[in-house]
Scaffold this motif. Structure first.
Motif, PDB file in Angstrom:
ATOM      1  N   UNK A 175      42.055  38.067  51.526  1.00  0.00           N
ATOM      2  CA  UNK A 175      41.735  39.554  51.342  1.00  0.00           C
ATOM      3  C   UNK A 175      40.380  39.760  51.629  1.00  0.00           C
ATOM      4  N   UNK A 176      39.609  38.915  51.372  1.00  0.00           N
ATOM      5  CA  UNK A 176      37.992  39.227  51.590  1.00  0.00           C
ATOM      6  C   UNK A 176      37.779  39.319  53.022  1.00  0.00           C
ATOM      7  N   UNK A 177      38.394  38.336  53.751  1.00  0.00           N
ATOM      8  CA  UNK A 177      38.418  38.412  55.243  1.00  0.00           C
ATOM      9  C   UNK A 177      38.662  39.796  55.897  1.00  0.00           C
ATOM     10  N   UNK A 178      40.027  40.131  55.705  1.00  0.00           N
ATOM     11  CA  UNK A 178      40.497  41.539  55.983  1.00  0.00           C
ATOM     12  C   UNK A 178      39.651  42.689  55.311  1.00  0.00           C
ATOM     13  N   UNK A 179      38.880  42.511  54.179  1.00  0.00           N
ATOM     14  CA  UNK A 179      37.900  43.687  53.928  1.00  0.00           C
ATOM     15  C   UNK A 179      36.809  43.568  54.893  1.00  0.00           C
ATOM     16  N   UNK A 180      36.240  42.555  55.225  1.00  0.00           N
ATOM     17  CA  UNK A 180      35.046  42.222  55.956  1.00  0.00           C
ATOM     18  C   UNK A 180      35.212  42.795  57.280  1.00  0.00           C
ATOM     19  N   UNK A 181      36.434  42.352  57.690  1.00  0.00           N
ATOM     20  CA  UNK A 181      36.690  42.908  59.152  1.00  0.00           C
ATOM     21  C   UNK A 181      36.974  44.475  59.194  1.00  0.00           C
ATOM     22  N   UNK A 182      37.653  44.773  58.255  1.00  0.00           N
ATOM     23  CA  UNK A 182      37.680  46.591  58.044  1.00  0.00           C
ATOM     24  C   UNK A 182      36.240  47.194  58.000  1.00  0.00           C
ATOM     25  N   UNK A 183      35.401  46.325  57.492  1.00  0.00           N
ATOM     26  CA  UNK A 183      34.205  47.416  57.256  1.00  0.00           C
ATOM     27  C   UNK A 183      33.351  47.222  58.573  1.00  0.00           C
ATOM     28  N   UNK A 184      33.610  45.936  59.351  1.00  0.00           N
ATOM     29  CA  UNK A 184      32.855  45.919  60.670  1.00  0.00           C
ATOM     30  C   UNK A 184      33.885  46.697  61.667  1.00  0.00           C
ATOM     31  N   UNK A 185      34.645  46.975  61.674  1.00  0.00           N
ATOM     32  CA  UNK A 185      35.371  47.915  62.400  1.00  0.00           C
ATOM     33  C   UNK A 185      35.221  49.250  62.353  1.00  0.00           C
ATOM     34  N   UNK A 186      35.550  49.617  60.892  1.00  0.00           N
ATOM     35  CA  UNK A 186      35.599  51.245  60.608  1.00  0.00           C
ATOM     36  C   UNK A 186      34.220  51.600  60.002  1.00  0.00           C
ATOM     37  N   UNK A 187      33.502  50.717  59.577  1.00  0.00           N
ATOM     38  CA  UNK A 187      32.134  51.138  58.786  1.00  0.00           C
ATOM     39  C   UNK A 187      32.688  51.424  57.252  1.00  0.00           C
ATOM     40  N   UNK A 188      31.624  51.111  56.436  1.00  0.00           N
ATOM     41  CA  UNK A 188      31.747  51.435  55.050  1.00  0.00           C
ATOM     42  C   UNK A 188      32.056  52.649  54.862  1.00  0.00           C
ATOM     43  N   UNK A 189      31.368  53.480  55.283  1.00  0.00           N
ATOM     44  CA  UNK A 189      31.807  55.228  54.994  1.00  0.00           C
ATOM     45  C   UNK A 189      33.189  55.657  55.294  1.00  0.00           C
ATOM     46  N   UNK A 190      33.836  54.875  56.276  1.00  0.00           N
ATOM     47  CA  UNK A 190      35.269  55.141  56.514  1.00  0.00           C
ATOM     48  C   UNK A 190      36.433  54.627  55.517  1.00  0.00           C
TER      49      UNK A 190
END
Length: 60
Positions: free
Chosen positions: A8-23
């Motif tokens: 779960x942590x890995x998916x969240x980190x990858x999501x933030x890297x791909x989409x950005x924290x604001x998205x």
């Protein structure tokens, strides 16, 4: 082997890297709406299937 928490942590980190924290909140909101629509469709389909089965049993 990775546990569920690490995944779960890995998916969240990858999501933030791909989409950005604001998205991320916008994507979560969209996902929630889509899930709600899916559930409504599922309930309606179950209702129609039940009605169809009742109609079919009456005609037999």
């Amino acid at each position: 082997m990775l546990g569920s928490t690490e995944i779960i942590v890995l998916v969240v980190v990858i999501g933030v890297l791909i989409f950005g924290a604001k998205k991320i909140p916008e994507l979560a909101k969209t996902f929630g709406k889509a899930k709600g629509e899916f559930e409504k469709g599922k309930i309606e389909a179950d209702k129609e299937l039940k009605e169809f089965k009742e109609e079919k049993s009456k005609s037999d």
